[in-house]
Design an enzyme around this catalytic site. Structure first.
Site, PDB file in Angstrom:
ATOM      1  CB  ALA A 173      -1.893 -27.993  32.332  1.00 17.44           C
ATOM      2  CB  ALA A 174       1.827 -24.282  30.208  1.00 17.67           C
ATOM      3  CB  SER A 176       8.740 -24.686  35.386  1.00 16.43           C
ATOM      4  OG  SER A 176       8.769 -25.861  36.178  1.00 16.43           O
ATOM      5  CG  LEU A 177      10.127 -29.311  34.868  1.00 14.81           C
ATOM      6  CD1 LEU A 177      10.354 -30.645  35.535  1.00 14.81           C
ATOM      7  CD2 LEU A 177      11.426 -28.537  34.725  1.00 14.81           C
ATOM      8  N   GLY A 178       7.378 -28.462  31.134  1.00 17.08           N
ATOM      9  CA  GLY A 178       6.731 -28.875  29.896  1.00 17.08           C
ATOM     10  C   GLY A 178       5.263 -28.511  29.908  1.00 17.08           C
ATOM     11  CB  VAL A 180      -0.464 -31.701  29.353  1.00 17.05           C
ATOM     12  CG1 VAL A 180      -1.418 -32.815  28.962  1.00 17.05           C
ATOM     13  CG2 VAL A 180       0.524 -32.202  30.388  1.00 17.05           C
ATOM     14  CG  ASP A 329       4.498 -32.108  44.084  1.00 15.82           C
ATOM     15  OD1 ASP A 329       4.141 -31.526  45.129  1.00 15.82           O
ATOM     16  OD2 ASP A 329       4.613 -31.533  42.995  1.00 15.82           O
TER      17      ASP A 329
END
Length: 594
Positions: A173-174, A176-178, A180, A329
Site C-alpha cells: 500500500a502507498a 501520502s506519508l509513506g 508498506v 482515525d
C-alpha cells in the site's frame, strides 16, 4: 495508510518470493508476474526532485488567492446569472469544495493531511467543505523501491539484503506519508516495513513555513479573523503532523495500544520490531486479515457481521473511557478481522489522549446533557476550552438549549451519533465554539464507527451499544456523592454554601467591571431598527438618483460633442445604476408591506 488485509492484497504478495540475492542485486528488480505495478508519482508537482521554496510559495499562495477570490465572489449577488438564490449559492460552494479537495491532492502530503484535519473542524468550515475534505483519499502513487532501499541503508547503516531474507520491492500500500513493503527477517519472521516518503520532513518544513504566513494573514483579516484563532489552529496542525511523520512515536503508540488490550483476546495489534525501527522506517509484525468493509469475504469466512459491529463500538468505548488513549482515525482501511473473528488495528500515527482531569470535565458535560441543563453544559464547555468565555453568553446558551431540547426528544438508544454531530456542528458553525482536536477526533471516530457498524449490520445503533457505558458513568457520578436522602441533602447544602461563600467575590468582580466600564447594556427596538434601515435605504436611493442624473447629463454632452462611443459607455453605466435603483426601491416597498 490502508490496512494490510489479506483479501485486498494482490495474489502474488501472498505467495513465497525468492530471497534477496546479495551478489546479483536482484532485490532492486521488480519481480515478474501478473501483478500490476503501482503508478509512479512523477506527475505530481510536489514530487519534483528539485522543487524550490519559491515555487512552492507561488503554488500555495496561488491556491489561497483563487480561494479567497471565489469566497468574495460567492457573496456578491450580482455575480449570479439569472439572479441569486440559496440553491445557486449551495451549488457554488459544492464546486468550490470539490476544487479544494482536488487541489489539496495536487499540492501533496502536507495538504492532504491538513485537509484530513480540516474535515474534523465543522465548527470552522462550512458543511460542503467538510464533506468533500472527508473524501480526501490518502492513497497516492508509490515511489521507487530504490529510494526505499536508500532510506533503509541510511537509517540502519546496512543494505537491505543484510537485514532481510527477502524484501518485496512492490509495496502492499502507498499513502501520502509513506508506503508498506512485505518482508521477512533472517530469523524467518514475516513482517511489514513502513518506509517514509523521501524528503518528507523537508517538504513539511517548507509547506508549513508558508502556511504560517497564510494563517497570520487570516488571523489579521477584518472579517475571517474575527472570532477565529487561526494561529492556534496552525500550531495544533503542526504538532499533529510532525508527530505523525515520527515513526518512533508511532511505534510507541502501537506498543501502548497493544498493552492496553493485552488481556482482550478479540483485539489484536501488530508487534513492533524495535531493532529494525527508526524515525523513517517502522517494522511491524505481519498480521493479515479481512478488511472490515469487505462484507462478502466476512460472510464467506463464517463471521457474524452483527457481532463484529458491536465489538468495534465496544473496543472504541473501552479506549475512550477505560484507557484514555484512543485511535483517532478508525476508518475501514485501518481495521481488519482475523479468521477467528478478532479485530486487528493498524496505523497508530494519529492517536488521541484524554487525561483524568479532562475526563472529569467531559463527565460533567455528559451529566449536563443528560439533565438538559444548558447552564451546566455551557460551564463544562468553557472548562474543556471548547467555548470561549464571553460577556454575553445568552445567545450561545439558547442555542445549546435548543440542541438539548431536540436531542432528548427520543430515548437514548434511538439517537444517531451522525445526526447529533451534524446538529451540533450546524449550530456551532460561525459561533464562538473552538473545539479542541481531542473533541473533534472523538466525534469523527464516533461517526466513522457508526458508519462501519451500519455497513456490517443495517440495524446497528451505536448509542444502543453505548447505553451500558452511559449508565456506568451516571452511577459512578452518583457514587461520588454517596446514596440516600441525607447524602443528597448534604450535597445540596455543600453547593449552597459554596455559592454563598463565592457570592461576595462575584459582587466584587461585578463592581470592578462597572468601574472599568466593561459592563455594557444593549437595548434593541425592532421598530427603531426598521426605521434606521429604511432611512439608510432612502439615502442610497438619493445617491443612485443623483449618479444616474449626472451620468445621463454627461452622456448627452458627449453625444453633442461627437464622442459617441464614450457616451455609450457612460450610458451603459447609467443603465446599471438604474437597475440597482429599481431593485433598491422594490426592497423598500417590500419592507414597508411587511
Amino acid at each position: 495508510m490502508s490496512a494490510l488485509s489479506e483479501d485486498s492484497l494482490p495474489q502474488s504478495t501472498r505467495s513465497e518470493r525468492s530471497p534477496l540475492d546479495r551478489s546479483s542485486g536482484d532485490h532492486h528488480r521488480r519481480p515478474r508476474g501478473d501483478r500490476p505495478l503501482l503508478p509512479t508519482a512523477s506527475s505530481y508537482r510536489w514530487n519534483r526532485p528539485n522543487y524550490s521554496r519559491n515555487r512552492r510559495r507561488i503554488e500555495i499562495w496561488s491556491f489561497v488567492g483563487r480561494f479567497l477570490f471565489d469566497l468574495w465572489l460567492n457573496e456578491r449577488k450580482w455575480s449570479y446569472w439569472g439572479g441569486y438564490s440559496d440553491a445557486k449559492l449551495a451549488a457554488r460552494r459544492r464546486r468550490l469544495a470539490i476544487w479544494i479537495r482536488e487541489t489539496f491532492l495536487q499540492l501533496g502530503p502536507t495538504f492532504i493531511k491538513l485537509g484530513q484535519l480540516f474535515s474534523t473542524r465543522s465548527d470552522i468550515f462550512p458543511a460542503e467543505y467538510v464533506e468533500e475534505l472527508s473524501k480526501l483519499q490518502d492513497r497516492v502513487p508509490a515511489f521507487g523501491s530504490e529510494l526505499a532501499y536508500e532510506i533503509i541503508q541510511e537509517d540502519f547503516g546496512k543494505p537491505a539484503q543484510e537485514l532481510y531474507r527477502y524484501f518485496d520491492p512492490v509495496p502492499l500500500a502507498a499513502a501520502s506519508l509513506g508506503q508498506v513493503h512485505k518482508a521477512q527477517l533472517k530469523g524467518g519472521e514475516e513482517i511489514v516495513v513502513k518506509v517514509q516518503r523521501p524528503g518528507l520532513k523537508r517538504l513539511f518544513d517548507i509547506d508549513l513555513g508558508i502556511a504560517r504566513g497564510v494563517a497570520l494573514y487570516l488571523q489579521n483579516h477584518s472579517k475571517w479573523g474575527k472570532g477565529r484563532d487561526w494561529m492556534g489552529i496552525y500550531d495544533e496542525c503542526c504538532r499533529i503532523l510532525y508527530l505523525e511523520i515520527d515513526y518512533l512515536n508511532e511505534g510507541r503508540n502501537a506498543d501502548t495500544f497493544r498493552r492496553n488490550f493485552r488481556g482482550v483476546d478479540w483485539v489484536q495489534v501488530p508487534r513492533v520490531y524495535w531493532r529494525y525501527t527508526s524515525a523513517r522506517v517502522l517494522t511491524l509484525e505481519y498480521r493479515p486479515g479481512i478488511k472490515i468493509s469487505h462484507y462478502e469475504a466476512l460472510e464467506a469466512a463464517g463471521l457474524d457481521r452483527k457481532h463484529l459491529a458491536s465489538l468495534g463500538a465496544i473496543a472504541y468505548l473501552n479506549q475512550l473511557l477505560d484507557h484514555g488513549f484512543f485511535h483517532a482515525d478508525p476508518h475501514p482501511g485501518n481495521l481488519a478481522v482475523s479468521p477467528d473473528g478478532a479485530l486487528i488495528f493498524y496505523d497508530f500515527g494519529m492517536m488521541g489522549q484524554i487525561t483524568s482531569n479532562l475526563r472529569q470535565k467531559l463527565m460533567e458535560l455528559f451529566f449536563g446533557v443528560a439533565q438538559r441543563d444548558s447552564e451546566r453544559v455551557v460551564q463544562a464547555l468553557i472548562a474543556v476550552e471548547a467555548l470561549a468565555p464571553m460577556q454575553d453568553i445568552g445567545p450561545v446558551r439558547r442555542s445549546i438549549q435548543y440542541i438539548l431540547d431536540n436531542l432528548m426528544d427520543k430515548p437514548f438508544e434511538e439517537q444517531s451519533v451522525e445526526a447529533i454531530t451534524d446538529d451540533l456542528y450546524e449550530i456551532a458553525y460561525d459561533q464562538p465554539f473552538r473545539f479542541p482536536a481531542t473533541f473533534t477526533f472523538v466525534m469523527r471516530a464516533f461517526s466513522t464507527l457508526e458508519g462501519v457498524g451500519k455497513g456490517l449490520d443495517p440495524d446497528f445503533n451505536f448509542m444502543e451499544v453505548a447505553k451500558p457505558f452511559a449508565f456506568d458513568l451516571m452511577n459512578q457520578g452518583r457514587e461520588d456523592y454517596g446514596n440516600g436522602i441525607l447524602s443528597e441533602l448534604s450535597r445540596q447544602a455543600s453547593e449552597v454554601s459554596s455559592t454563598a461563600l463565592g457570592l461576595p467575590r462575584r459582587i466584587e468582580d461585578s463592581l470592578e467591571k462597572l468601574e472599568r466600564g466593561d459592563v455594557r447594556v444593549r437595548v434593541r427596538a425592532t421598530e427603531t431598527d426598521r426605521l434606521l434601515r429604511r432611512m439608510s435605504n432612502m439615502q442610497m436611493t438619493t445617491n443612485y438618483t443623483l449618479l444616474v442624473s449626472a451620468l445621463t447629463l454627461s452622456a448627452t454632452i458627449l453625444v453633442v460633442s461627437g464622442e459617441v462611443w464614450l457616451a455609450a459607455g457612460v450610458a451603459v453605466l447609467a443603465i446599471v445604476l438604474v437597475i440597482a435603483l429599481l431593485r433598491l426601491m422594490t426592497r423598500i416597498n417590500r419592507a414597508d408591506r411587511f
